[in-house]
Structures are given as C-alpha cells and as structure tokens.
Scaffold this motif. Structure first.
Motif, PDB file in Angstrom:
ATOM      1  N   TRP A   1      -5.918  -3.258  -5.837  1.00 20.55           N
ATOM      2  CA  TRP A   1      -6.793  -3.507  -4.691  1.00 20.55           C
ATOM      3  C   TRP A   1      -7.383  -4.909  -4.694  1.00 20.55           C
ATOM      4  O   TRP A   1      -7.655  -5.470  -3.629  1.00 20.55           O
ATOM      5  CB  TRP A   1      -7.861  -2.414  -4.606  1.00 20.55           C
ATOM      6  CG  TRP A   1      -7.195  -1.186  -4.085  1.00 20.55           C
ATOM      7  CD1 TRP A   1      -6.721  -0.132  -4.813  1.00 20.55           C
ATOM      8  CD2 TRP A   1      -6.801  -0.956  -2.737  1.00 20.55           C
ATOM      9  NE1 TRP A   1      -6.076   0.751  -3.993  1.00 20.55           N
ATOM     10  CE2 TRP A   1      -6.106   0.284  -2.708  1.00 20.55           C
ATOM     11  CE3 TRP A   1      -6.977  -1.647  -1.538  1.00 20.55           C
ATOM     12  CZ2 TRP A   1      -5.586   0.818  -1.538  1.00 20.55           C
ATOM     13  CZ3 TRP A   1      -6.459  -1.116  -0.368  1.00 20.55           C
ATOM     14  CH2 TRP A   1      -5.780   0.102  -0.372  1.00 20.55           C
TER      15      TRP A   1
ATOM     16  N   TRP B   1      -1.162  -7.617  -7.492  1.00 21.11           N
ATOM     17  CA  TRP B   1      -0.773  -6.247  -7.129  1.00 21.11           C
ATOM     18  C   TRP B   1       0.338  -5.754  -8.043  1.00 21.11           C
ATOM     19  O   TRP B   1       0.312  -4.610  -8.519  1.00 21.11           O
ATOM     20  CB  TRP B   1      -0.312  -6.219  -5.674  1.00 21.11           C
ATOM     21  CG  TRP B   1       0.283  -4.906  -5.250  1.00 21.11           C
ATOM     22  CD1 TRP B   1      -0.373  -3.840  -4.719  1.00 21.11           C
ATOM     23  CD2 TRP B   1       1.668  -4.517  -5.350  1.00 21.11           C
ATOM     24  NE1 TRP B   1       0.504  -2.806  -4.478  1.00 21.11           N
ATOM     25  CE2 TRP B   1       1.760  -3.198  -4.854  1.00 21.11           C
ATOM     26  CE3 TRP B   1       2.820  -5.158  -5.796  1.00 21.11           C
ATOM     27  CZ2 TRP B   1       2.978  -2.505  -4.801  1.00 21.11           C
ATOM     28  CZ3 TRP B   1       4.024  -4.468  -5.752  1.00 21.11           C
ATOM     29  CH2 TRP B   1       4.095  -3.159  -5.260  1.00 21.11           C
TER      30      TRP B   1
ATOM     31  N   MET C   1     -13.958   0.054  -5.131  1.00 17.08           N
ATOM     32  CA  MET C   1     -12.912   0.768  -5.863  1.00 17.08           C
ATOM     33  C   MET C   1     -13.083   0.586  -7.376  1.00 17.08           C
ATOM     34  O   MET C   1     -13.007   1.542  -8.149  1.00 17.08           O
ATOM     35  CB  MET C   1     -11.535   0.284  -5.424  1.00 17.08           C
ATOM     36  CG  MET C   1     -10.377   0.940  -6.180  1.00 17.08           C
ATOM     37  SD  MET C   1     -10.273   2.728  -5.901  1.00 17.08           S
ATOM     38  CE  MET C   1      -9.018   2.771  -4.624  1.00 17.08           C
TER      39      MET C   1
ATOM     40  N   VAL D   1       0.833  -1.204   0.000  1.00 19.65           N
ATOM     41  CA  VAL D   1       0.000   0.000   0.000  1.00 19.65           C
ATOM     42  C   VAL D   1       0.869   1.256   0.000  1.00 19.65           C
ATOM     43  O   VAL D   1       0.500   2.281  -0.599  1.00 19.65           O
ATOM     44  CB  VAL D   1      -0.987  -0.004   1.192  1.00 19.65           C
ATOM     45  CG1 VAL D   1      -0.303   0.342   2.497  1.00 19.65           C
ATOM     46  CG2 VAL D   1      -2.143   0.958   0.934  1.00 19.65           C
TER      47      VAL D   1
ATOM     48  N   SER E   1     -14.609  -4.032  -0.598  1.00 19.41           N
ATOM     49  CA  SER E   1     -13.644  -2.943  -0.754  1.00 19.41           C
ATOM     50  C   SER E   1     -13.117  -2.851  -2.184  1.00 19.41           C
ATOM     51  O   SER E   1     -13.220  -1.785  -2.815  1.00 19.41           O
ATOM     52  CB  SER E   1     -12.504  -3.103   0.252  1.00 19.41           C
ATOM     53  OG  SER E   1     -12.993  -2.962   1.576  1.00 19.41           O
ATOM     54  N   PRO E   2     -12.550  -3.931  -2.766  1.00 18.37           N
ATOM     55  CA  PRO E   2     -12.125  -3.825  -4.172  1.00 18.37           C
ATOM     56  C   PRO E   2     -13.293  -3.663  -5.136  1.00 18.37           C
ATOM     57  O   PRO E   2     -13.139  -3.050  -6.202  1.00 18.37           O
ATOM     58  CB  PRO E   2     -11.364  -5.131  -4.417  1.00 18.37           C
ATOM     59  CG  PRO E   2     -11.885  -6.085  -3.399  1.00 18.37           C
ATOM     60  CD  PRO E   2     -12.161  -5.230  -2.195  1.00 18.37           C
TER      61      PRO E   2
ATOM     62  N   VAL F   1     -12.205   1.285   1.516  1.00 19.06           N
ATOM     63  CA  VAL F   1     -11.418   0.523   0.545  1.00 19.06           C
ATOM     64  C   VAL F   1     -10.180  -0.081   1.200  1.00 19.06           C
ATOM     65  O   VAL F   1      -9.722  -1.156   0.807  1.00 19.06           O
ATOM     66  CB  VAL F   1     -11.028   1.425  -0.649  1.00 19.06           C
ATOM     67  CG1 VAL F   1      -9.996   0.743  -1.543  1.00 19.06           C
ATOM     68  CG2 VAL F   1     -12.263   1.794  -1.462  1.00 19.06           C
ATOM     69  N   SER F   2      -9.651   0.589   2.211  1.00 17.58           N
ATOM     70  CA  SER F   2      -8.424   0.127   2.863  1.00 17.58           C
ATOM     71  C   SER F   2      -8.646  -0.994   3.881  1.00 17.58           C
ATOM     72  O   SER F   2      -7.679  -1.482   4.475  1.00 17.58           O
ATOM     73  CB  SER F   2      -7.740   1.299   3.581  1.00 17.58           C
ATOM     74  OG  SER F   2      -8.505   1.715   4.710  1.00 17.58           O
TER      75      SER F   2
END
Length: 269
Positions: free
Chosen positions: A200, A152, A223, A76, A219-220, A127-128
């Motif tokens: 993400w 990633w 995003m 991150v 979350s992803p 999102v985190s």
C-alpha cells in the motif's frame, strides 16, 4: 490537464456503493452458512472490486493516463486475489472463527454488521483511495510510478513467500506446536504484514507526485497502523505469547516488523 475533482467524487461514491453491496453479500453468505468469517476471504478481493469499479466509472469521462490506470488496477488485483485465495484455502473446512463466535454470544447476527462489516467496509474504501485517485491522474511522473511499483513488488513478494513458507511449515505434522522462525520469518516476525504494508505504500507512491496524491498518504498510514497496532501484529503476538513456547526468545532475537538481520545468538532453526 487539471485534475477532475468533481469526477473524483463520482468515483468515490460509486466505489462506496460497491463496498456496501459487497458487505451485504458477505453478510448474506455468513447468515446462510453460519460462517461469518467469509469476510476475511472477501477483504482482499473487495479492493479488486473497488479497483474495477473505479476503472470503469473513470473511463466514462476519458480521464486519467492509460499506463497508470492499468498499472494501479493490475497491482491491486494481483494483491487482492492472491490474498483472498490464500485465506479461502487456509480456512476451508475449518469451523467458524472463535472471534465471531464470541462476538455473537448473547447477541443477534446483526452484531457482525455493526462491529465487523461496516468498519471493514469503511476501512477498505478509505485505504483504497490512492487506487481510485490513480484512475484520474493525467500525465504521470513515470519514474515515481515505477518506484511505487518496485515497492509494491517487494511487498507482494514478502507477503506471498511468507504466507507460503508458513503454510508449508504448518502442513508438516512434525511441526505441530512448534514456532516458525526460518526463511523470511528469520528476519521479521511478520513478513506477511510487512509485505501488506509495503504494497500500500507502493500504491501511494504511484500517485504521490501530485497534490491530490499526497493527500492520500493517510491511506497507507491507516493500513500500517492496523497491521502493527490493531488486528495484525499486536493481536497475533498476544495470541502467540500464550500458545507458543519460546516465543519470548523469538521476540528478543527477531525484528518485529521491518526485515532486519537476526540478533547475534538468535536460534533460527
């Protein structure tokens, strides 16, 4: 070792407080300089702040697997600092973003807080969540952690190279008014947004081997939805269709998001 659910709430609460402080700082900078677009440059580093706070708060209880904690924090941090630095350099010396100028017409400066900073802060925090969960998970399934790291890596590569290619293209006066459709932009109209999404999804995969990790799939999804349907692809394409000649042909020949070979007959130079 069972998952420390109670401590997760401590981590989530601490990171939410950090986001609130960060948004307040962003607003103060905007009010002092007249450029509230600083929030755009703070977006990426904001995730880094959340990662660091989560790392430090979780360390107090001796929770989590050290390898997973460091991999998630490094992932991150690399993504967030690269993105923040790129946007800061891109916007340096430019006037205030027209979006914010229009938003403030006839309104007080606190309109920025309500319509930009609060929503962005909440989204950033939500999102985190996979990163925050990663700080507390014990004995990870390392094979899935490395699969996530690979996804990633694909994402950060697409995003970084795509941004660099576009910046180099725009820096050449001969390209003024022209459309970027070479390099990674030959395979997707938005290599930067695709890369952002992949980053993400990769971070989510790092924690997807547990029930609590699987719950962070929203979350992803959020995003990706924002990148495709809201502030990313949709908004960019609406603007490009009005300002770039030949954009309709580019749309017809090039994948809108996921990288694919260009359709036959596509003009790529």
């Amino acid at each position: 070792m069972s998952f420390p659910v109670a401590h997760l709430f401590v981590v989530l609460g601490s990171s939410l407080l950090a986001v609130a402080v960060l948004m307040a700082i962003s607003f103060a900078i905007g009010a002092a300089t007249g450029k509230y677009s600083i929030i755009d440059a703070i977006w990426g580093p904001g995730f880094v702040v959340i990662g660091i706070v989560s790392f430090l708060v979780s360390a107090g209880g001796n929770y989590g697997d050290p390898t997973l904690r460091w991999v998630a924090l490094a992932a991150v941090a690399i993504w967030g600092l690269r993105l923040g630095g790129y946007i800061l350099l891109r916007n340096h010396g430019l006037p205030e973003d027209p979006r914010y100028v229009k938003m403030l017409e006839g309104h007080s400066k606190f309109m920025i807080v309500r319509k930009v900073q609060v929503p962005q802060g909440v989204i950033m925090w939500f999102v985190s969540i996979p990163v925050q969960v990663a700080m507390l998970l014990p004995s990870p399934a390392l094979w899935l952690v490395w699969v996530g790291a690979l996804v990633w890596l694909v994402g950060i590569t697409f995003e970084g190279i795509g941004d660099a290619q576009l910046a180099r293209f725009k820096s050449d006066p001969a390209n003024k008014g022209k459309l970027m459709k070479t390099g990674l932009w030959r395979y997707t109209r938005h290599p930067n947004y695709f890369g952002d999404s992949a980053v993400w999804w990769g971070l989510f995969l790092m924690v997807a081997w547990t029930w609590i990790g699987l719950l962070t799939v929203l979350s992803p999804i959020l995003m990706t939805y924002l990148l495709v349907a809201k502030s990313g692809k949709a908004l960019t394409e609406k603007r490009m269709a009005k300002s770039k000649p030949g954009y309709a042909e580019y749309v017809n020949s090039t994948s809108g998001f996921f990288p694919l070979p260009p359709k036959k007959g596509a003009v790529t130079a």
